[in-house]
Design a protein around this motif. Structure first.
Motif, PDB file in Angstrom:
ATOM      1  N   ASN A 101     -29.541  43.971  25.578  1.00  0.00           N
ATOM      2  CA  ASN A 101     -30.703  44.502  26.327  1.00  0.00           C
ATOM      3  C   ASN A 101     -31.977  44.607  25.490  1.00  0.00           C
ATOM      4  OD1 ASN A 101     -28.977  44.842  28.545  1.00  0.00           O
ATOM      5  ND2 ASN A 101     -28.335  46.859  27.788  1.00  0.00           N
ATOM      6  N   GLN A 102     -32.151  43.648  24.569  1.00  0.00           N
ATOM      7  CA  GLN A 102     -33.384  43.579  23.765  1.00  0.00           C
ATOM      8  C   GLN A 102     -33.633  44.839  22.927  1.00  0.00           C
ATOM      9  OE1 GLN A 102     -35.843  40.806  23.645  1.00  0.00           O
ATOM     10  NE2 GLN A 102     -33.847  39.951  24.167  1.00  0.00           N
ATOM     11  N   LYS A 103     -32.548  45.589  22.637  1.00  0.00           N
ATOM     12  CA  LYS A 103     -32.719  46.784  21.795  1.00  0.00           C
ATOM     13  C   LYS A 103     -32.908  46.330  20.344  1.00  0.00           C
ATOM     14  CE  LYS A 103     -28.760  48.377  23.133  1.00  0.00           C
ATOM     15  NZ  LYS A 103     -27.559  49.000  23.699  1.00  0.00           N
ATOM     16  N   PRO A 104     -33.889  46.905  19.623  1.00  0.00           N
ATOM     17  CA  PRO A 104     -34.058  46.529  18.223  1.00  0.00           C
ATOM     18  C   PRO A 104     -32.952  47.152  17.361  1.00  0.00           C
ATOM     19  CG  PRO A 104     -35.673  48.195  18.835  1.00  0.00           C
ATOM     20  CD  PRO A 104     -34.891  47.882  20.078  1.00  0.00           C
ATOM     21  N   PHE A 105     -32.561  46.442  16.327  1.00  0.00           N
ATOM     22  CA  PHE A 105     -31.532  46.970  15.410  1.00  0.00           C
ATOM     23  C   PHE A 105     -31.835  46.487  13.994  1.00  0.00           C
ATOM     24  CE2 PHE A 105     -29.988  43.081  17.428  1.00  0.00           C
ATOM     25  CZ  PHE A 105     -29.517  42.317  16.373  1.00  0.00           C
ATOM     26  N   GLN A 106     -31.104  47.073  13.032  1.00  0.00           N
ATOM     27  CA  GLN A 106     -31.210  46.641  11.631  1.00  0.00           C
ATOM     28  C   GLN A 106     -29.942  45.877  11.290  1.00  0.00           C
ATOM     29  OE1 GLN A 106     -31.997  49.831   8.863  1.00  0.00           O
ATOM     30  NE2 GLN A 106     -32.774  51.144  10.486  1.00  0.00           N
ATOM     31  N   MET A 107     -30.053  44.920  10.395  1.00  0.00           N
ATOM     32  CA  MET A 107     -28.842  44.220   9.990  1.00  0.00           C
ATOM     33  C   MET A 107     -28.801  43.987   8.483  1.00  0.00           C
ATOM     34  SD  MET A 107     -29.570  40.639  11.930  1.00  0.00           S
ATOM     35  CE  MET A 107     -29.446  39.283  10.787  1.00  0.00           C
ATOM     36  N   ALA A 108     -27.594  44.105   7.935  1.00  0.00           N
ATOM     37  CA  ALA A 108     -27.335  43.763   6.530  1.00  0.00           C
ATOM     38  C   ALA A 108     -26.567  42.453   6.556  1.00  0.00           C
ATOM     39  CB  ALA A 108     -26.513  44.860   5.869  1.00  0.00           C
ATOM     40  N   TYR A 109     -27.002  41.483   5.735  1.00  0.00           N
ATOM     41  CA  TYR A 109     -26.428  40.139   5.862  1.00  0.00           C
ATOM     42  C   TYR A 109     -26.622  39.325   4.587  1.00  0.00           C
ATOM     43  CZ  TYR A 109     -31.337  38.928   6.505  1.00  0.00           C
ATOM     44  OH  TYR A 109     -32.686  38.780   6.303  1.00  0.00           O
ATOM     45  N   CYS A 110     -25.839  38.247   4.506  1.00  0.00           N
ATOM     46  CA  CYS A 110     -26.033  37.233   3.467  1.00  0.00           C
ATOM     47  C   CYS A 110     -26.544  35.971   4.152  1.00  0.00           C
ATOM     48  CB  CYS A 110     -24.719  36.919   2.763  1.00  0.00           C
ATOM     49  SG  CYS A 110     -23.997  38.338   1.952  1.00  0.00           S
ATOM     50  N   ILE A 111     -27.231  35.132   3.399  1.00  0.00           N
ATOM     51  CA  ILE A 111     -27.760  33.884   3.962  1.00  0.00           C
ATOM     52  C   ILE A 111     -26.795  32.754   3.617  1.00  0.00           C
ATOM     53  CG2 ILE A 111     -29.677  32.241   3.943  1.00  0.00           C
ATOM     54  CD1 ILE A 111     -31.479  34.616   3.063  1.00  0.00           C
ATOM     55  N   ASP A 112     -26.302  32.085   4.650  1.00  0.00           N
ATOM     56  CA  ASP A 112     -25.377  30.966   4.478  1.00  0.00           C
ATOM     57  C   ASP A 112     -25.978  29.702   5.073  1.00  0.00           C
ATOM     58  OD1 ASP A 112     -23.310  32.207   3.214  1.00  0.00           O
ATOM     59  OD2 ASP A 112     -22.067  32.494   5.006  1.00  0.00           O
ATOM     60  N   GLU A 113     -25.300  28.599   4.811  1.00  0.00           N
ATOM     61  CA  GLU A 113     -25.621  27.358   5.532  1.00  0.00           C
ATOM     62  C   GLU A 113     -24.399  26.976   6.350  1.00  0.00           C
ATOM     63  OE1 GLU A 113     -28.921  24.793   3.143  1.00  0.00           O
ATOM     64  OE2 GLU A 113     -26.869  24.603   2.436  1.00  0.00           O
ATOM     65  N   ASN A 114     -24.637  26.477   7.538  1.00  0.00           N
ATOM     66  CA  ASN A 114     -23.541  26.061   8.400  1.00  0.00           C
ATOM     67  C   ASN A 114     -23.633  24.553   8.606  1.00  0.00           C
ATOM     68  OD1 ASN A 114     -21.351  26.335  10.181  1.00  0.00           O
ATOM     69  ND2 ASN A 114     -22.725  26.315  11.934  1.00  0.00           N
ATOM     70  N   GLU A 115     -22.513  23.874   8.358  1.00  0.00           N
ATOM     71  CA  GLU A 115     -22.513  22.426   8.541  1.00  0.00           C
ATOM     72  C   GLU A 115     -21.695  22.088   9.786  1.00  0.00           C
ATOM     73  OE1 GLU A 115     -21.420  18.438   5.989  1.00  0.00           O
ATOM     74  OE2 GLU A 115     -21.822  20.287   4.891  1.00  0.00           O
ATOM     75  N   TRP A 116     -22.318  21.392  10.703  1.00  0.00           N
ATOM     76  CA  TRP A 116     -21.650  21.036  11.959  1.00  0.00           C
ATOM     77  C   TRP A 116     -22.076  19.627  12.359  1.00  0.00           C
ATOM     78  CZ3 TRP A 116     -17.616  22.294  14.655  1.00  0.00           C
ATOM     79  CH2 TRP A 116     -17.510  21.917  15.997  1.00  0.00           C
ATOM     80  N   GLY A 122     -22.270  16.998  10.659  1.00  0.00           N
ATOM     81  CA  GLY A 122     -23.145  16.388   9.659  1.00  0.00           C
ATOM     82  C   GLY A 122     -24.528  17.001   9.581  1.00  0.00           C
ATOM     83  N   LYS A 123     -24.782  18.031  10.407  1.00  0.00           N
ATOM     84  CA  LYS A 123     -26.097  18.673  10.417  1.00  0.00           C
ATOM     85  C   LYS A 123     -25.987  20.036   9.745  1.00  0.00           C
ATOM     86  CE  LYS A 123     -29.864  19.398  13.659  1.00  0.00           C
ATOM     87  NZ  LYS A 123     -30.205  19.742  15.027  1.00  0.00           N
ATOM     88  N   VAL A 124     -26.912  20.319   8.836  1.00  0.00           N
ATOM     89  CA  VAL A 124     -26.884  21.590   8.103  1.00  0.00           C
ATOM     90  C   VAL A 124     -27.962  22.512   8.657  1.00  0.00           C
ATOM     91  CG1 VAL A 124     -27.121  22.693   5.836  1.00  0.00           C
ATOM     92  CG2 VAL A 124     -26.047  20.455   5.997  1.00  0.00           C
ATOM     93  N   SER A 125     -27.580  23.761   8.985  1.00  0.00           N
ATOM     94  CA  SER A 125     -28.561  24.732   9.489  1.00  0.00           C
ATOM     95  C   SER A 125     -28.318  26.089   8.822  1.00  0.00           C
ATOM     96  CB  SER A 125     -28.438  24.871  11.014  1.00  0.00           C
ATOM     97  OG  SER A 125     -27.119  25.293  11.339  1.00  0.00           O
ATOM     98  N   ILE A 126     -29.355  26.929   8.855  1.00  0.00           N
ATOM     99  CA  ILE A 126     -29.234  28.276   8.277  1.00  0.00           C
ATOM    100  C   ILE A 126     -28.396  29.135   9.206  1.00  0.00           C
ATOM    101  CG2 ILE A 126     -30.521  30.377   7.698  1.00  0.00           C
ATOM    102  CD1 ILE A 126     -32.891  28.536   6.978  1.00  0.00           C
ATOM    103  N   GLN A 127     -27.516  29.927   8.615  1.00  0.00           N
ATOM    104  CA  GLN A 127     -26.724  30.881   9.393  1.00  0.00           C
ATOM    105  C   GLN A 127     -26.638  32.179   8.599  1.00  0.00           C
ATOM    106  OE1 GLN A 127     -22.916  30.023  11.733  1.00  0.00           O
ATOM    107  NE2 GLN A 127     -22.102  30.792   9.821  1.00  0.00           N
ATOM    108  N   LEU A 128     -26.876  33.290   9.262  1.00  0.00           N
ATOM    109  CA  LEU A 128     -26.783  34.583   8.592  1.00  0.00           C
ATOM    110  C   LEU A 128     -25.370  35.132   8.787  1.00  0.00           C
ATOM    111  CD1 LEU A 128     -30.202  36.066   9.789  1.00  0.00           C
ATOM    112  CD2 LEU A 128     -29.734  34.557   7.843  1.00  0.00           C
ATOM    113  N   ARG A 129     -24.758  35.560   7.673  1.00  0.00           N
ATOM    114  CA  ARG A 129     -23.407  36.149   7.750  1.00  0.00           C
ATOM    115  C   ARG A 129     -23.559  37.661   7.749  1.00  0.00           C
ATOM    116  NH1 ARG A 129     -20.305  36.853   3.280  1.00  0.00           N
ATOM    117  NH2 ARG A 129     -21.475  35.206   2.237  1.00  0.00           N
TER     118      ARG A 129
END
Length: 562
Positions: free
Chosen positions: A533-548, A550-557
């Motif tokens: 419902n578009q509620k704002p939140f805070q998140m703690a995360y690491c920055i990963d790359e996701n390969e799918w 043959g395409k690489v994209s940023i993914q937050l873990r």
């Protein structure tokens, strides 16, 4: 979950390093938090070099060890390479034995049986050496407290060289050489090597003696990297250099045994996390389920077809280990529940038919549910044997030492240890351990912590940042994957629950009109409502790359949401 933001270093240090390296302030902050404050520090961190390895002869007793081995070769003595049954021990034995065998044939290996002999140097092992004419034993990843064993061997004219990384007791064994940087009288510049790392320093010293260069020894670093990853030693100093080059060997030209394991799992490129969670458990499974010899056979086999045969056997042991681990964890959790022990400061459980080979893993699993120092006991002969695991910041070894009047033997380090006691002492020890932990543990340590390196915005996540973060690898203790905090985040409406029991979440998040970024949270299904419902939140995360595809994209873990 307790969120804590790591103390921010002085602005002056951050600005100075940011300018010197031409990076953003928060990247400089990450580096200063890791003890990297100058351009030269950063150069050594981002460009590990074999030249950064210390002279092995700086280690106390190294000269004596090399002299004794060379004398054994000259006199055509039989050499027995002895090591523990875990990853660190079996890789160390494989490393030292295969190096010695490259120029001297009369070398054999010995791994104690976890069930008949238990941890470390054993009288059975010494009897084996005596019966088979061995006059020199090189003990790896064990032996620092084996005073009686070394004396027993000496009576049989068998010499010992000890290569260990565990804390010594008040007295050292009467061995020809004791290589352990944790000795009070050892001035070696780095004291966080694992057992296999000490073994590598020994072959490095032998190599110098034989006019070999460090480059000649690089092929052995696949074993060292596996041990560093599995033994959870700090990823700093020499460990980081050895792991960096060891990973290169694993991904380019590993020994047939490791290649066979990688072939089983069908993964192209491995990082240190893959070594921890994929390679290490398989090497460990041999000693847990059958015998550590199977791991040494695999790691010293030079015929790839034969290595594949060994690897498939080890795969079967690993499957059996997983089944046992699930079953025993379930039984242990039930025991804690039925005994009304949820509110204690410790988890101490016992069942006589639990498989001794998996109790350490079960202890770690219990901490995932009840976050506190944990001991899992089973019956071993007429004794009770246990594996201990601890929580961040609490030294379980010291707690055991305080209760050692009730124990027959114990050993280990801050976060993991093993022990045995007489059956009649179990109850009194259990209460003594509970009281000791209650007295010494800080209440904060009983809640899992997410240590956040820096607060950033999504606009800071650029291709340049990802390139820099890649160069922080390999990650490990004291150099963990950076964890970031971002506030005022919203899901774009494409968030969903995943997994058989909706235990995971996948989100598509944005902040202040930024482009959406994919984020995945394993085990965070119960937090999904915070993101709707578009509620704002805070998140703690690491920055990963996701390969799918043959395409690489940023993914937050995601690590946590609030």
């Amino acid at each position: 979950m307790r969120w804590t933001i790591k103390p921010k270093p002085s602005e002056e240090k951050i600005k100075h390093l940011a300018q010197a390296l031409n990076v953003e302030d928060f990247v400089a902050q990450l580096l200063v938090q890791r003890g990297i404050e100058t351009f030269e520090d950063a150069k050594n961190f981002f460009r590990p070099s074999l030249d950064h390895l210390h002279d092995p002869y700086l280690m106390k007793d190294m000269e004596k060890a090399v002299e004794r081995i060379e004398k054994a070769i000259e006199n055509q003595e039989r050499i027995l390479v002895f090591g523990d049954y875990d990853v660190d021990g079996t890789t160390a034995v494989s490393l030292v034995s295969s190096y010695l065998k490259s120029y001297y044939p009369d070398v054999a290996t010995y791994i104690p049986d976890r069930y008949k002999e238990g941890y470390g140097v054993s009288f059975m092992g010494i009897d084996f050496a005596d019966d088979n004419g061995f006059s020199l034993i090189i003990a790896l990843d064990c032996g620092i407290k084996s005073i009686d064993h070394v004396a027993y061997a000496k009576e049989r004219n068998i010499d010992f060289i000890i290569c260990d990384h565990h804390r010594p007791g008040d007295t050292l064994p009467d061995a020809v050489a004791v290589l352990d940087p944790k000795r009070d009288d050892c001035n070696y510049p780095y004291d966080e090597l694992c057992g296999c790392g000490i073994g590598f320093k020994l072959i490095q010293a032998l190599g110098i003696n034989r006019n070999q260069t460090i480059t000649d020894l690089v092929p052995y670093l696949d074993l060292v990297a596996a041990a560093i990853a599995a033994d959870i030693v700090p990823m700093t100093g020499e460990n980081r250099v050895l792991a960096h080059f060891g990973l290169q060997v694993i991904n380019s030209d590993p020994r047939p045994g490791i290649r066979a394991l990688i072939h089983q799992i069908k993964k192209q490129t491995l990082d240190i996390t893959d070594v921890v969670f994929i390679i290490a458990p398989r090497i460990n499974a041999a000693g847990r389920i059958k015998h550590g010899n199977h791991a040494v056979e695999l790691l010293t086999e030079f015929d790839f077809d034969q290595a594949q045969q060994f690897a498939s056997e080890i795969e079967a042991y690993n499957s059996e280990r997983k089944d046992l681990d699930k079953l025993i964890t379930k039984e242990a959790l039930k025991q804690i529940d039925e005994n009304n022990e949820k509110e204690r400061f410790t988890s101490v459980v016992f069942q006589e038919d639990w498989h001794k080979g998996v109790i350490g893993i079960v202890a770690s699993r219990l901490i995932e549910t009840y976050y506190r120092p944990t001991l899992v006991f089973t019956k071993s002969g007429d004794k009770y044997a246990a594996s201990a695991r601890s929580v961040k910041g609490f030294d379980v070894y010291n707690a055991l030492e305080a209760c050692s009047d009730h124990l027959e033997q114990f050993g280990g380090h801050m976060y993991a240890a093993g022990m045995t006691l007489a059956a009649e002492n179990y109850s009194v020890f259990k209460e003594a351990f509970e009281k000791e932990v209650e007295k010494t543990i800080h209440p904060d340590m009983l809640m899992p912590e997410i240590a956040i390196d820096a607060e950033i915005n999504f606009s800071d996540i650029t291709p340049k940042l990802i390139r820099i973060l890649k160069q922080f690898e390999p990650f490990g203790p004291m150099n963990m994957t950076p964890t970031f905090l971002t506030k005022d985040v919203k899901d774009t409406g494409y968030g969903k629950l995943m997994g058989q029991e909706d235990e995971h979440i996948r989100l598509f998040v944005k902040q202040n009109g930024s482009e959406g970024i994919a984020a995945i949270g394993f085990g965070l299904g119960d937090k999904f409502d915070l993101t709707t419902n578009q509620k704002p939140f805070q998140m703690a995360y690491c920055i990963d790359e996701n390969e799918w595809n043959g395409k690489v994209s940023i993914q937050l873990r995601l690590k946590s949401i609030k």
